[in-house]
Structures are given as C-alpha cells and as structure tokens.
Design a protein around this motif. Structure first.
Motif, PDB file in Angstrom:
ATOM      1  N   SER A 168       0.816  -1.176  -0.299  1.00  0.00           N
ATOM      2  CA  SER A 168       0.098  -0.038   0.337  1.00  0.00           C
ATOM      3  C   SER A 168       0.961   1.068   0.255  1.00  0.00           C
ATOM      4  O   SER A 168       0.943   2.345  -0.411  1.00  0.00           O
ATOM      5  CB  SER A 168      -0.820  -0.066   1.477  1.00  0.00           C
ATOM      6  N   ASP A 169       1.959   1.227   0.949  1.00  0.00           N
ATOM      7  CA  ASP A 169       2.495   2.262   0.479  1.00  0.00           C
ATOM      8  C   ASP A 169       3.109   2.666   0.081  1.00  0.00           C
ATOM      9  O   ASP A 169       3.872   3.884  -0.731  1.00  0.00           O
ATOM     10  CB  ASP A 169       3.861   1.928   2.042  1.00  0.00           C
ATOM     11  N   LYS A 170       3.640   1.934  -0.704  1.00  0.00           N
ATOM     12  CA  LYS A 170       5.056   1.884  -2.095  1.00  0.00           C
ATOM     13  C   LYS A 170       3.912   2.312  -3.413  1.00  0.00           C
ATOM     14  O   LYS A 170       3.746   3.317  -4.049  1.00  0.00           O
ATOM     15  CB  LYS A 170       5.216   0.882  -2.444  1.00  0.00           C
ATOM     16  N   ASP A 179       0.890   3.931  -3.168  1.00  0.00           N
ATOM     17  CA  ASP A 179       0.354   5.215  -2.752  1.00  0.00           C
ATOM     18  C   ASP A 179       1.446   6.532  -3.171  1.00  0.00           C
ATOM     19  O   ASP A 179       1.148   7.599  -3.559  1.00  0.00           O
ATOM     20  CB  ASP A 179       0.429   5.611  -1.098  1.00  0.00           C
ATOM     21  N   GLY A 180       2.448   6.048  -2.921  1.00  0.00           N
ATOM     22  CA  GLY A 180       3.983   7.097  -3.371  1.00  0.00           C
ATOM     23  C   GLY A 180       4.232   7.417  -5.103  1.00  0.00           C
ATOM     24  O   GLY A 180       4.326   8.015  -5.010  1.00  0.00           O
TER      25      GLY A 180
END
Length: 59
Positions: free
Chosen positions: A40-42, A44-45
């Motif tokens: 998820s973080d990647k 979103d980034g």
C-alpha cells in the motif's frame, strides 16, 4: 501547437486535474486489490509521484 502541448495544457486545467486524480485513484485501488495492502505505501508513493509529474503545477 502539437498534440503533446495540447495534452499538457488539458492536464493543467482544473478539469484535467480532477480527471487525472480520479484515474490515478482508481488505478491505485486496483493495484492494492491485486497486490494487497502489503504494498500500500509503495503504491501510494507511486501514485503521488505520477500526480506530481502530470498534475496541475501550482506555484
């Protein structure tokens, strides 16, 4: 004015920004669905990075 200039001009409009944000949000949702919340973080980034490059530049 070439086709790329016209596309860039369209993306830099308010309507273009709204549409590009919706497309990026949907792509992000699909990627999270396919890959799971683990990435998820990647995702979103990557979404934010793309938005900065194609979105409306406000200075």
């Amino acid at each position: 004015m070439g086709i790329f200039d016209k596309a860039k001009e369209a993306l830099n409009s308010d309507k273009g920004e709204e549409i590009s944000d919706k497309v990026l949000d949907k792509a992000s949702e699909l990627a999270k669905g396919a890959l799971g919340e683990k990435y998820s973080d990647k995702i979103d980034g990557a979404r934010d990075s793309i938005d900065e490059k194609i979105g409306k530049n406000e200075a």
